[in-house]
Design a protein around this motif. Structure first.
Motif, short mmCIF file in Angstrom:
data_model
loop_
_atom_site.label_atom_id
_atom_site.label_comp_id
_atom_site.label_asym_id
_atom_site.label_seq_id
_atom_site.Cartn_x
_atom_site.Cartn_y
_atom_site.Cartn_z
N ASP A 130 -45.77 -23.66 12.87
CA ASP A 130 -44.26 -23.33 12.11
C ASP A 130 -43.61 -24.63 11.38
O ASP A 130 -42.56 -24.37 11.03
CB ASP A 130 -43.60 -22.83 13.18
CG ASP A 130 -42.61 -21.59 12.56
OD1 ASP A 130 -43.04 -21.07 11.73
OD2 ASP A 130 -41.41 -21.60 13.07
N SER A 154 -42.98 -23.72 7.61
CA SER A 154 -42.42 -22.65 7.57
C SER A 154 -40.89 -23.17 7.80
O SER A 154 -39.91 -22.58 6.97
CB SER A 154 -42.47 -21.56 8.47
OG SER A 154 -41.41 -20.97 8.91
N TYR A 173 -43.62 -17.24 6.49
CA TYR A 173 -43.26 -16.53 7.77
C TYR A 173 -44.42 -16.37 8.76
O TYR A 173 -45.50 -15.99 8.39
CB TYR A 173 -43.00 -14.97 7.39
CG TYR A 173 -42.50 -14.15 8.53
CD1 TYR A 173 -41.48 -14.51 9.43
CD2 TYR A 173 -43.02 -13.00 8.84
CE1 TYR A 173 -41.31 -13.72 10.54
CE2 TYR A 173 -42.87 -12.27 9.95
CZ TYR A 173 -41.88 -12.65 10.76
OH TYR A 173 -41.48 -11.92 11.83
#
Lengths: 193, 381, 382
Positions: free
Chosen positions: A65, A68, A77
């Motif tokens: 992540d 992101s 996402y």
């Protein structure tokens, strides 16, 4: 006297007019696009793609992540995969990039600690519909590492060398100092909605 | 039937809204013009159609994440925008820049100046009514520089190339040869461009003594860039601040005398020639190898979301092709800037449009607007 | 050679002869007129289509581009593609527009553009009508397009259109005067207003452009003609960077195409008239006469396109100044020089009129120096 400057300017345009017929290599600058295409430079970046090794299942991404969160327009996402017991796996279940929002800045590539996301050379991505058809899912984004080696040989060589030095092979292992914390994965709806 | 309108001695004024959709307002700019025949009586610039909330966005993301957004301020000169922002952050966090990176930065900034001025002259001629020929010649030359940008930074316009404490990547193999070729051929192109334009009587009579900006007004309205220098004020931040490594190069600042559109046009041509001189010296001096990102900068680039500059404020400014481009940053020690402010040259330069346009013809207003050199991405932010 | 020379005349005679066999005489006259009219009505739009192609091609080449090259070989079918596009486009009439005027303007604007072709001698014996006041007819009729343009601009109810229309009227009325004055020497020397006899006076290479007065007269006439048909650098009525499209801002589809057609046909007519008046019309060796006429006209057209590819536009006051302060005095003095030429015997007249022309040039040069732009110097600060 009135007119000589005008004539001087007209000689320039006439010269270009003649040059375009007698020496088109210099006199004509247009590329006849659909038939001819300009070679893109090696560092050219357009939209990101995900790298896998061997089989599409064996992807480098560990759903950490980071990309992101670093992404300036927030177009990535990620939801990590979970096994039967509900434990988070080091693998994304969902990896969506909204190409309609992505601005090709290349920051995801720079911050990725696992060398899993790179910028592609593909630029013919026009669609008739801009919401769902430009939302690229994991399956659309996955490309073999050979593709990366083909489009950017210099970067590939450099990255493979550092990876070999770190001792990572095949599927990326978490590197010390940058442990992925998949538990923190944001559960908010995609920024693209 | 009343016939008062017919007999009234008042001149009938015509209010025309030029823009935001108009072939030559350089984007979505609007001028509310009151005309007496063809003469401008009143002019009101209307801005904001391209507002994208740049400053507030930047206050809600990490320092590095704003870098690609600065590309989109003045989308013709993304490299200089990066430069100014990187300088501001470097001042804020006290990051030093390695030697070779400094040279690469100046190289990119001067190439950007060439691009901007060439394009501006092309578009100015479009405003004057030439049927795209100068514009396309300008594009032809710009293409060569953009090819170099693409090879170096990866993108032609939205470069996102500068990093705090250096640049993203070193020049590619063959990059130096590419630049040398560009620099070698550029003055020949400028000669061709000038043969086409400078002595043209129509251009001269259209541009001379049109839209005169006096020295005093220019200084009072804090105008910067080539417009200020065309009015005869010697103020170039490259000389005043000597930022980066500009003190190592020999170059002059061309100044106009009248301050009209023609001076603004010609000062830019002369500035391009000076830029070529800088580039020639730079290519001789540039070290063959070296670091391109300092250690502190590398740390900042590694995890931008976590990187925290010390609390404080800093103002970084450069001489962008359009004028003084400054970024003012206030940090509270968190990874996001507390306050982020842009001083866009286009926006401040456009504020005196009315003073320059009053009493001129409609056609002149378009040309004056063109000579101010605005990019709406920067005006509206 | 002989057949190619008079091919069109022969065809017309053959058709007439065919009808003469079984129809009364008066119908043959009507048929003869109809043939000429049909030929012109076909020739005008075809020329316009070819000119749009030519202009885009030449300007493209000037700008280091290919120009149209997709539709057909060398993009020659591009005008047809454009025509189809124009025909299928939505026809928009502004709500506040004066509907009748708005509709009539593009129709009316085409009429003078077609009418003027009737007096142009396209080749030996190829003038549709040999009017004895052909030149006058040409100048009078070509002025009519001003009315149509103003109708269009007024009827549109658009401020940009209105500005364009005002500019068009001012410009066309102003340029009419030097244009007529620059033609007077030709009438003076030939003693005729008929186009056919003007060409006949130049037969055998005695083109007026080779005389001192003819040379400058041709320049003045051509510049005025360019202004008359609103082409760069005098395209103020439709100056796209200032007033969007001027008088045809509110026209779309076929109505716009009609304005465009009128503009190109008038441009060709002006080119043809310049060729006729000063460049010997269809006179020339080897090639058939009508081909000579076309070659000369297209050379003029090329210069117009070349102007368009190079020059920026004048401003309205400079445009007026150019007509009244420079072209008009010049054209008037040119009449005087032509009179000298006509009065004096053959070898002397060249020298005398040449000197007179030089003196006029010097006078004009000094008179216009006050207005002409200056060279500037620039300071280089450290």
């Amino acid at each position: 006297m009135f007119g000589f400057g005008v004539l001087k300017g007209m000689s320039v345009t006439l010269w270009n007019f003649i040059l375009s017929y007698v020496y088109p290599k210099k006199g004509i600058t247009t590329v006849q696009y659909p038939e001819q295409k300009k070679e893109v430079e090696e560092r050219f970046r357009n939209f990101p793609f995900l790298v896998y090794e061997g089989a599409p299942d064996n992807m480098r991404c560990v759903a950490c992540d980071i990309c992101s969160k670093e992404c300036p327009p927030k177009c990535i996402y990620i939801i990590p995969e979970k096994d039967a017991q509900g434990r988070v796996q080091k693998k994304p279940a969902t990896f969506d990039i909204d190409y309609a929002i992505c601005m090709n800045c290349g920051i995801c590539e720079e911050v990725c600690p696992f060398d899993a996301i790179f910028m592609d050379h593909e630029y013919e991505l026009a669609e008739y519909e801009r919401l769902s058809s430009l939302l690229y899912h994991k399956e659309d984004l996955l490309k073999p590492v050979e593709h990366f080696a083909k489009i950017r040989p210099t970067d590939y060589g450099r990255i493979e060398a550092t990876r070999a030095a770190k001792g990572v092979k095949g599927r990326a292992q978490p590197v010390a100092g940058a442990p992925p914390k998949p538990a923190e994965t944001q559960q908010s709806p995609p920024a693209t909605s | 039937m009343s016939d008062t309108a017919v007999h009234s001695q008042e001149p009938q004024l015509l209010e025309v809204s030029i823009g935001p959709q108009h072939p030559s307002t350089h984007g979505v700019f609007r001028m509310n013009v009151v005309l007496d025949g063809e003469t401008i009586v009143k002019l009101k610039p209307v801005m904001g159609y391209l507002h994208r909330n740049h400053e507030q966005l930047a206050e809600n993301m990490s320092y590095l994440a704003s870098m690609p957004y600065t590309d989109r301020l003045d989308y013709i000169c993304s490299m200089t925008n990066n430069f100014a922002y990187a300088m501001a952050v470097e001042k804020l966090a006290g990051i030093d820049v390695p030697e070779r990176a400094q040279y690469i930065r100046v190289l990119m900034a001067e190439l950007t100046r060439l691009i901007n001025h060439t394009l501006l002259v092309g578009f100015l001629l479009n405003d004057l009514g030439a049927f795209f020929t100068p514009t396309l010649y300008a594009f032809r030359e710009r293409e060569k520089i953009l090819d170099f940008f693409e090879a170096t930074a990866g993108s032609r316009m939205m470069c996102n190339y500068f990093r705090f404490g250096g640049v993203k990547a070193d020049l590619p193999a063959g990059g130096m040869e590419q630049v040398k070729e560009i620099v070698k051929n550029y003055s020949r192109f400028l000669d061709e461009f000038e043969r086409l334009l400078t002595s043209n009587e129509i251009l001269r009579s259209r541009c001379q003594n049109v839209g005169i900006l006096s020295k005093e007004l220019a200084v009072n309205a804090s105008i910067t860039g080539p417009i200020l220098r065309a009015s005869g004020v010697n103020y170039d931040i490259r000389k005043v601040d000597k930022y980066s490594i500009y003190d190592r190069f020999e170059f002059k600042v061309p100044l106009g005398k009248v301050g009209d559109v023609y001076d603004r046009y010609y000062v830019r041509i002369l500035e391009m020639r000076e830029s070529i001189k800088i580039l020639q010296q730079l290519l001789k001096q540039m070290p063959e190898k070296g670091e391109i990102l300092s250690a502190k900068g590398a740390a900042a680039a590694k995890s931008p979301r976590m990187w925290k500059p010390p609390a404080g404020d800093a103002y970084g400014r450069i001489e962008s092709p359009k004028g003084e481009l400054g970024f003012y940053l206030v940090s509270d020690g968190s990874p996001k800037p507390y306050r982020y402010h842009v001083r866009p040259p286009s926006f401040i330069n456009i504020t005196i449009l009315e003073d320059m346009c009053l009493g001129q013809k409609v056609a002149d207003a378009i040309v004056i607007l063109g000579s101010v050199d605005i990019v709406l991405g920067e005006v509206d932010r | 050679m002989e057949t190619s020379e008079s091919i069109f005349v022969v065809i017309k005679k053959a058709i007439l002869g065919f009808f003469h066999g079984f129809l009364p005489d008066w119908t043959v006259v009507i048929i003869s007129i109809l043939i000429s009219v049909t030929a012109i009505v076909i020739f005008g739009p075809v020329t316009m289509m070819f000119l749009t192609w030519l202009e885009r091609k030449v300007v493209g080449r000037i700008q280091n581009r290919y120009g149209p090259n997709r539709a057909g070989i060398f993009g020659l079918l591009q005008p047809i593609a454009d025509g189809v596009k124009m025909l299928t486009k939505e026809d928009i009439v502004p709500r506040a527009a004066d509907k009748v005027t708005h509709f009539l303007a593009p129709v009316i604007v085409v009429i003078p553009a077609l009418l003027v072709f009737s007096v142009l001698p396209f080749g030996r014996g190829m003038a549709a009508v040999n009017l004895n006041v052909g030149l006058l007819f040409f100048l009078a009729v070509s002025t009519m397009s001003t009315i149509a343009i103003f109708m269009g601009s007024w009827g549109s109810r658009n401020k940009f259109s209105l500005l364009g229309g005002m500019r068009a009227v001012a410009q066309m009325v102003s340029y009419e005067i030097p244009m007529v004055m620059s033609v007077v020497p030709v009438i003076l020397v030939t003693g005729s207003l008929s186009m056919v006899s003007i060409v006949e006076a130049q037969l055998g290479g005695k083109w007026f452009v080779l005389t001192p007065w003819g040379f400058f007269g041709a320049i003045v006439f051509f510049l005025c003609g360019v202004a008359e048909v609103n082409r760069t650098p005098f395209d103020l009525p439709e100056g796209e960077s200032e007033i969007i499209a001027g008088f045809h801002t509110e026209y779309s589809g076929m109505k716009f195409a009609l304005f465009y057609m009128a503009e190109f046909m008038s441009a060709f007519a002006i080119a043809g008239l310049t060729a006729t008046l000063f460049f010997g019309g269809w006179d020339g060796p080897l090639l058939p006469s009508w081909l000579w006429f076309l070659v000369k006209s297209y050379a003029m057209i090329f210069i117009m396109i070349w102007f368009r590819g190079t020059l920026p536009r004048f401003r309205i006051d400079q445009l007026m100044g150019f007509a009244w302060k420079l072209l008009l005095p010049f054209a008037l003095l040119n009449i005087f020089v032509a009179a000298l030429w006509q009065m004096l015997p053959a070898p002397k007249n060249l020298i005398v009129s040449g000197i007179a022309e030089a003196v006029i040039l010097v006078i004009v040069f000094f008179a216009s120096r006050k207005d002409s732009p200056k060279k500037r110097t620039y300071v280089f600060a450290d």
